[in-house]
Motif scaffolding. Structure first.
Motif, PDB file in Angstrom:
ATOM      1  N   ARG A  70       8.853  -4.554 -60.808  1.00 18.08           N
ATOM      2  CA  ARG A  70       8.170  -3.302 -60.677  1.00 18.08           C
ATOM      3  C   ARG A  70       8.961  -2.163 -60.924  1.00 18.08           C
ATOM      4  O   ARG A  70      10.105  -1.695 -60.170  1.00 18.08           O
ATOM      5  N   GLN A 134      -0.905  -1.594 -61.207  1.00 20.50           N
ATOM      6  CA  GLN A 134      -1.336  -1.660 -59.768  1.00 20.50           C
ATOM      7  C   GLN A 134      -2.166  -0.558 -59.297  1.00 20.50           C
ATOM      8  O   GLN A 134      -1.878   0.633 -59.749  1.00 20.50           O
ATOM      9  N   GLU A 136      -3.545   2.208 -56.883  1.00 26.80           N
ATOM     10  CA  GLU A 136      -3.240   2.375 -55.713  1.00 26.80           C
ATOM     11  C   GLU A 136      -3.555   3.932 -55.295  1.00 26.80           C
ATOM     12  O   GLU A 136      -3.308   4.505 -54.561  1.00 26.80           O
ATOM     13  N   GLY A 160      -2.743  -1.887 -54.299  1.00 27.86           N
ATOM     14  CA  GLY A 160      -1.551  -1.422 -53.390  1.00 27.86           C
ATOM     15  C   GLY A 160      -2.332  -0.644 -52.410  1.00 27.86           C
ATOM     16  O   GLY A 160      -2.581   0.576 -52.178  1.00 27.86           O
ATOM     17  N   PRO A 161      -2.571  -1.400 -51.288  1.00 23.85           N
ATOM     18  CA  PRO A 161      -3.362  -0.787 -50.076  1.00 23.85           C
ATOM     19  C   PRO A 161      -2.606   0.219 -49.230  1.00 23.85           C
ATOM     20  O   PRO A 161      -3.540   1.422 -48.937  1.00 23.85           O
ATOM     21  N   ALA A 162      -1.263   0.435 -49.331  1.00 23.71           N
ATOM     22  CA  ALA A 162      -0.701   1.436 -48.252  1.00 23.71           C
ATOM     23  C   ALA A 162      -1.033   2.745 -49.206  1.00 23.71           C
ATOM     24  O   ALA A 162      -1.573   3.624 -48.542  1.00 23.71           O
ATOM     25  N   ASP A 163      -0.561   2.762 -50.392  1.00 17.24           N
ATOM     26  CA  ASP A 163      -1.015   4.062 -51.163  1.00 17.24           C
ATOM     27  C   ASP A 163      -2.094   4.426 -51.351  1.00 17.24           C
ATOM     28  O   ASP A 163      -2.496   5.572 -51.365  1.00 17.24           O
ATOM     29  N   PRO A 210       0.214  -6.236 -49.935  1.00 18.44           N
ATOM     30  CA  PRO A 210       0.767  -6.469 -48.792  1.00 18.44           C
ATOM     31  C   PRO A 210       0.215  -6.583 -47.555  1.00 18.44           C
ATOM     32  O   PRO A 210      -0.532  -5.727 -47.301  1.00 18.44           O
ATOM     33  N   TRP A 236       0.622 -10.695 -52.344  1.00 19.40           N
ATOM     34  CA  TRP A 236       1.896 -10.501 -52.095  1.00 19.40           C
ATOM     35  C   TRP A 236       2.082 -11.107 -50.538  1.00 19.40           C
ATOM     36  O   TRP A 236       1.607 -11.087 -49.527  1.00 19.40           O
TER      37      TRP A 236
END
Ligand code: GLV
Ligand code: MG
Length: 318
Positions: A70, A134, A136, A160-163, A210, A236
């Motif tokens: 990445r 990804q 995000e 990319g769930p957090a972002d 993740p 992930w």
């Protein structure tokens, strides 16, 4: 899945700055390892992380895992150096680049062009290195079809769930759990389905991101089971304890795999001259036809790719 691709049921995130973890990752039973130069690496450690990753790619003691790096996203000052360093130093052992925070197709095309030049100058087969965009942020999700089709190198679409949660101001800090106050369904459904539909429309894999509560294995299993049920191909993993669960949850169940192989054989038999050239026939108490065979083909393909063995055989009716 349109194209048969190596499975990505478990995708291990491994900071490029952590040489101990990279050493361990090489022997873990994951389908993919991605060596990170982005958010898991401090700014001051990025140059050393590039060197660590090149050294790791050149190690000969890897298993069968896909090896992915990445890089930093195109809004930073680092992307081009990341790509050039990693491909010039270890391109022969690199399967794909994971491109984070993608906003539009131009970013995928820019990476594609850079990879093409690097492959030519390094004597690698052009097109060998894949791309995993990804998703995000809101703009990326709006442009997902153009992103998915921007290059034949694109193999998988990654959430990319957090972002993403930060990008849309979702009111929770716990990745994978529902935001407090939203009590009418799954707050992630639209995002997940958009990624999944784009992946299926364009013959790509769909990978969930993740689950950050690494000590909560039940929570990981719940989150993974939800996206597996929708049709995602993998997720992930951040810790070795999550690997077996991901591999199991994103493989077909043995009974479904057996049934799928049975349906394919029964359908082939009944549609043949020997079986009476019938388009629809009975398999036990279930009627099967072309659509049943299509569903079965997906599960059979996933099971075979995961190395599953069938435990039943088809016997033509007397
Ligand atoms: C992963 O990159 C995430 O933002 O969740
Ligand atoms: Mg992210």
């Amino acid at each position: 899945m349109g194209v048969i691709m190596k499975p990505r049921r478990s995708v291990l995130a491994c900071p490029g700055s952590n040489t101990k973890m990279i050493g361990k990752a090489k022997s873990l039973p994951v389908d993919e390892v991605f060596l990170d130069l982005e958010d898991a690496v401090a700014v001051s450690a990025k140059a050393q992380a590039r060197a660590n990753i090149v050294a790791a790619l050149n190690d000969t003691d890897w298993g069968t895992q896909l090896r992915v790096v990445r890089v930093n996203d195109w809004s930073t000052a680092w992307t081009y150096t990341d790509v050039i360093t990693v491909v010039e130093g270890g391109g022969a052992a690199l399967d794909a680049i994971l491109l984070p925070k993608v906003t539009d197709a131009g970013q995928v095309r820019a990476l594609d062009l850079l990879l093409t030049q690097l492959e030519k100058s390094c004597g690698l087969e052009v097109g060998k290195i894949g791309i995993e965009p990804q998703l995000e942020n809101a703009l990326g999700l709006r442009n997902i079809d153009a992103i998915a089709t921007a290059s034949p190198r694109v193999q998988a679409l990654v959430f990319g769930p957090a972002d993403f949660m930060a990008s849309i101001n979702m009111r929770t800090l716990v990745v994978g759990e529902q935001p407090e106050g939203y009590d009418t369904g799954d707050a992630y459904h639209h995002i997940l389905m958009t990624i999944l539909l784009a992946a299926r429309a364009h013959g790509l894999q769909a990978i969930d991101g993740p689950y950050l509560q690494i000590r909560d294995l039940d929570g990981f299993r719940r989150a993974a089971a939800r996206t597996a049920a929708l049709g995602f191909d993998g997720k992930w993993v951040l810790h070795p304890s999550q690997i077996d669960a991901a591999n199991e949850i994103f493989s077909p169940r043995q009974s479904d795999y057996d049934r799928a192989e049975l349906i394919l054989e029964a359908y082939a038999f009944h549609t043949s001259a020997e079986g009476g050239s019938r388009g629809a026939a009975m398999l036990g108490s279930e009627m099967i036809d072309e659509a049943s065979a299509k569903m079965a083909a997906v599960i059979a393909e996933q099971g075979r790719a995961a190395g599953m063995r069938r435990t039943t055989q088809f016997a033509p009716p007397e």
